[in-house]
Design an enzyme around this catalytic site. Structure first.
Site, PDB file in Angstrom:
ATOM      1  N   ARG A  97       0.826  -1.214   0.000  1.00 32.90           N
ATOM      2  CA  ARG A  97       0.000   0.000   0.000  1.00 32.90           C
ATOM      3  C   ARG A  97       0.860   1.264   0.000  1.00 32.90           C
ATOM      4  O   ARG A  97       0.377   2.343  -0.328  1.00 32.90           O
ATOM      5  CB  ARG A  97      -0.924  -0.003   1.221  1.00 32.90           C
ATOM      6  CG  ARG A  97      -2.164  -0.857   0.997  1.00 32.90           C
ATOM      7  CD  ARG A  97      -3.238  -0.484   1.990  1.00 32.90           C
ATOM      8  NE  ARG A  97      -3.234  -1.377   3.134  1.00 32.90           N
ATOM      9  CZ  ARG A  97      -3.996  -1.212   4.208  1.00 32.90           C
ATOM     10  NH1 ARG A  97      -4.809  -0.190   4.290  1.00 32.90           N
ATOM     11  NH2 ARG A  97      -3.951  -2.056   5.201  1.00 32.90           N
ATOM     12  N   HIS A 131      -0.453  -5.449  -4.371  1.00 26.72           N
ATOM     13  CA  HIS A 131      -1.534  -4.483  -4.126  1.00 26.72           C
ATOM     14  C   HIS A 131      -1.819  -3.670  -5.387  1.00 26.72           C
ATOM     15  O   HIS A 131      -2.974  -3.365  -5.687  1.00 26.72           O
ATOM     16  CB  HIS A 131      -1.177  -3.573  -2.962  1.00 26.72           C
ATOM     17  CG  HIS A 131      -2.232  -2.536  -2.715  1.00 26.72           C
ATOM     18  ND1 HIS A 131      -3.516  -2.866  -2.359  1.00 26.72           N
ATOM     19  CD2 HIS A 131      -2.194  -1.188  -2.817  1.00 26.72           C
ATOM     20  CE1 HIS A 131      -4.232  -1.760  -2.247  1.00 26.72           C
ATOM     21  NE2 HIS A 131      -3.450  -0.733  -2.514  1.00 26.72           N
ATOM     22  N   LYS A 193     -15.258   4.163  -1.613  1.00 24.73           N
ATOM     23  CA  LYS A 193     -14.687   4.208  -0.259  1.00 24.73           C
ATOM     24  C   LYS A 193     -13.778   5.405  -0.109  1.00 24.73           C
ATOM     25  O   LYS A 193     -12.980   5.695  -0.974  1.00 24.73           O
ATOM     26  CB  LYS A 193     -13.907   2.918  -0.004  1.00 24.73           C
ATOM     27  CG  LYS A 193     -13.233   2.839   1.343  1.00 24.73           C
ATOM     28  CD  LYS A 193     -12.464   1.535   1.518  1.00 24.73           C
ATOM     29  CE  LYS A 193     -11.053   1.631   0.975  1.00 24.73           C
ATOM     30  NZ  LYS A 193     -10.242   0.431   1.286  1.00 24.73           N
ATOM     31  N   ARG A 195     -10.843   6.824   2.471  1.00 28.45           N
ATOM     32  CA  ARG A 195     -10.027   6.566   3.643  1.00 28.45           C
ATOM     33  C   ARG A 195      -9.852   7.874   4.409  1.00 28.45           C
ATOM     34  O   ARG A 195      -9.609   8.921   3.808  1.00 28.45           O
ATOM     35  CB  ARG A 195      -8.670   6.015   3.220  1.00 28.45           C
ATOM     36  CG  ARG A 195      -8.269   4.830   4.011  1.00 28.45           C
ATOM     37  CD  ARG A 195      -7.095   4.094   3.469  1.00 28.45           C
ATOM     38  NE  ARG A 195      -7.421   2.677   3.299  1.00 28.45           N
ATOM     39  CZ  ARG A 195      -7.680   1.847   4.296  1.00 28.45           C
ATOM     40  NH1 ARG A 195      -7.647   2.262   5.543  1.00 28.45           N
ATOM     41  NH2 ARG A 195      -7.978   0.582   4.075  1.00 28.45           N
ATOM     42  N   ASP A 220     -11.640  -8.313  -2.180  1.00 30.81           N
ATOM     43  CA  ASP A 220     -10.570  -7.347  -1.914  1.00 30.81           C
ATOM     44  C   ASP A 220      -9.235  -8.072  -2.057  1.00 30.81           C
ATOM     45  O   ASP A 220      -9.193  -9.294  -2.000  1.00 30.81           O
ATOM     46  CB  ASP A 220     -10.721  -6.759  -0.504  1.00 30.81           C
ATOM     47  CG  ASP A 220     -10.162  -5.343  -0.416  1.00 30.81           C
ATOM     48  OD1 ASP A 220      -9.433  -4.926  -1.344  1.00 30.81           O
ATOM     49  OD2 ASP A 220     -10.441  -4.660   0.580  1.00 30.81           O
ATOM     50  N   THR A 225      -7.279  -5.090   8.914  1.00 32.13           N
ATOM     51  CA  THR A 225      -8.090  -4.960  10.137  1.00 32.13           C
ATOM     52  C   THR A 225      -9.547  -5.332   9.907  1.00 32.13           C
ATOM     53  O   THR A 225     -10.338  -5.370  10.846  1.00 32.13           O
ATOM     54  CB  THR A 225      -8.068  -3.513  10.637  1.00 32.13           C
ATOM     55  OG1 THR A 225      -8.704  -2.681   9.649  1.00 32.13           O
ATOM     56  CG2 THR A 225      -6.659  -3.015  10.877  1.00 32.13           C
ATOM     57  N   GLY A 227     -11.591  -3.388   8.589  1.00 32.84           N
ATOM     58  CA  GLY A 227     -12.388  -2.151   8.618  1.00 32.84           C
ATOM     59  C   GLY A 227     -13.065  -1.889   7.280  1.00 32.84           C
ATOM     60  O   GLY A 227     -14.229  -1.483   7.222  1.00 32.84           O
ATOM     61  N   THR A 228     -12.331  -2.148   6.213  1.00 31.31           N
ATOM     62  CA  THR A 228     -12.897  -1.936   4.877  1.00 31.31           C
ATOM     63  C   THR A 228     -14.087  -2.864   4.651  1.00 31.31           C
ATOM     64  O   THR A 228     -15.125  -2.452   4.118  1.00 31.31           O
ATOM     65  CB  THR A 228     -11.812  -2.223   3.809  1.00 31.31           C
ATOM     66  OG1 THR A 228     -10.727  -1.335   4.032  1.00 31.31           O
ATOM     67  CG2 THR A 228     -12.353  -2.041   2.400  1.00 31.31           C
TER      68      THR A 228
HETATM   69  C1  R5P Z   1      -6.815  -1.048   0.281  1.00 36.88           C
HETATM   70  O1  R5P Z   1      -6.607  -0.290  -0.641  1.00 36.88           O
HETATM   71  C2  R5P Z   1      -6.837  -2.537   0.132  1.00 36.88           C
HETATM   72  O2  R5P Z   1      -7.320  -2.928  -1.106  1.00 36.88           O
HETATM   73  C3  R5P Z   1      -7.662  -3.179   1.240  1.00 36.88           C
HETATM   74  O3  R5P Z   1      -8.982  -2.720   1.138  1.00 36.88           O
HETATM   75  C4  R5P Z   1      -7.112  -2.834   2.579  1.00 36.88           C
HETATM   76  O4  R5P Z   1      -5.758  -3.202   2.633  1.00 36.88           O
HETATM   77  C5  R5P Z   1      -7.861  -3.545   3.672  1.00 36.88           C
HETATM   78  O5  R5P Z   1      -7.422  -3.061   4.916  1.00 36.88           O
HETATM   79  P1  R5P Z   1      -8.367  -3.133   6.185  1.00 36.88           P
HETATM   80  O6  R5P Z   1      -8.848  -4.561   6.271  1.00 36.88           O
HETATM   81  O7  R5P Z   1      -7.490  -2.750   7.335  1.00 36.88           O
HETATM   82  O8  R5P Z   1      -9.490  -2.184   5.999  1.00 36.88           O
END
Ligand code: R5P
Length: 313
Positions: A97, A131, A193, A195, A220, A225, A227-228
């Protein structure tokens, strides 16, 4: 110039390395890897690797920085042992990321790690679902990127998903989700989304596409975490989605992820074993798709100079 194929593992994911060796019907090489009480890592190959075609399996998983350093030290040891060619097999590339300078005074750590792998002496990289595909360009050595889309979509094809929509968790993941939608012949939706800051808090805003009354298959690249995923599931339910399946290629599952996923009442969670999943992370509704066949086949082809692209069918 190189001769025999030799596969070794660091401490990050020995089970995957063993499964890769089983696919190739050959033994895992012997290598001592341990840490002294002062946290210095020691590596010693326990067999001759002079002029060998060496593959070092090490996803960048928790403790991430130790996994990276350990692989660098293994590469250095292999180089000094006169290995003929060294391929770093990194099923999960952490720091992906951090691939651009999108805020003032921040690093591009994905590039830094690439530089370190080359400096240590890696000749090639074999990885899976970076990623962002552009990270390939951070390397000046050949890189093959496996795509878990193939085994994951093969799994979903065994299910009746006729009323489902594939959902990308953000605009950046649109292509990834579209590839799955195309293979499953399903429509696509995208979550807009945003951030907020650097504190791992994600906020889902809008849903682009038709989800009301439909099942949703969220895809994904990684769940960290979760959270997404929580935001995505909430947004989809607010928009009238019926049952929800969550899938990701790299189930990092850090911090509160497992509890969050447990509480979401999902039909299924479909992941790969690119990172190790201890019993504490395995949920009853979780399906784990093995990636060893893909990596084993890729290593076999790289070793014999055959096309790796032929695996992407
Ligand atoms: C973000 O751009 C990635 O594609 C994932 O959505 C992200 O790494 C997920 O992170 P988390 O589970 O902490 O929200």
């Amino acid at each position: 110039m190189y001769t025999d194929l030799a596969i070794f593992t660091g401490r990050a994911h020995p089970r995957l390395a063993e499964a890769i060796c089983a696919r190739l019907e050959r033994p895992l090489g012997k290598c001592d890897v341990f840490e002294f009480s002062n946290e210095n890592i020691f590596v010693q190959f326990q067999e001759n690797i002079r002029q060998h075609d060496v593959y070092l399996v090490q996803p960048f998983v928790t403790p991430v920085n130790t996994s990276i350093m350990e692989l660098l030290i293994m590469i250095d040891a292999a180089r000094r042992a006169s290995a003929g060619r060294i391929t770093a097999v990194i099923p999960y590339y952490a720091y992906g990321r951090s691939d651009k300078k999108d805020q003032p005074r921040v690093p591009i750590t994905a590039r830094l790690v690439a530089n370190m792998l080359e400096t240590a002496g890696a000749d090639r990289i074999l990885t899976m679902n970076l990623h962002a595909g552009q990270i390939q360009g951070f390397f000046n050595i050949p890189l093959d990127e496996m795509n878990a889309l193939f085994p994951v979509s093969a799994y979903f094809r065994t299910q009746d998903l006729s009323n489902f929509t594939v959902v990308a968790t953000d605009v950046g993941g649109e292509k990834r989700a579209r590839d799955l939608a195309v293979r499953l012949d399903l429509p696509l939706a995208i979550i807009d989304k945003r951030r907020v800051g650097n504190n791992e808090v994600a906020e889902a805003m809008h849903v682009i596409g038709e989800v009301e009354g439909r099942g949703c298959l969220i895809l994904d690249d990684e769940i960290s975490t979760a959270g997404t995923i929580v935001s995505a599931v909430n947004a989809l339910r607010q928009h009238g989605a019926a049952e929800i399946i969550v899938s990701c290629y790299h189930p990092v599952l850090s911090g509160p992820a497992v509890e969050r996923l447990r509480s979401l009442n999902l039909r299924e969670i479909v992941v790969t074993d690119s990172v190790p999943l201890g019993p504490e992370k395995l949920l009853p509704n979780m399906t784990v798709i093995p990636v060893a066949p893909q990596f084993g086949d890729a290593i076999g082809r790289i070793h014999t100079g055959q096309s790796v692209g032929a695996l992407f069918a």
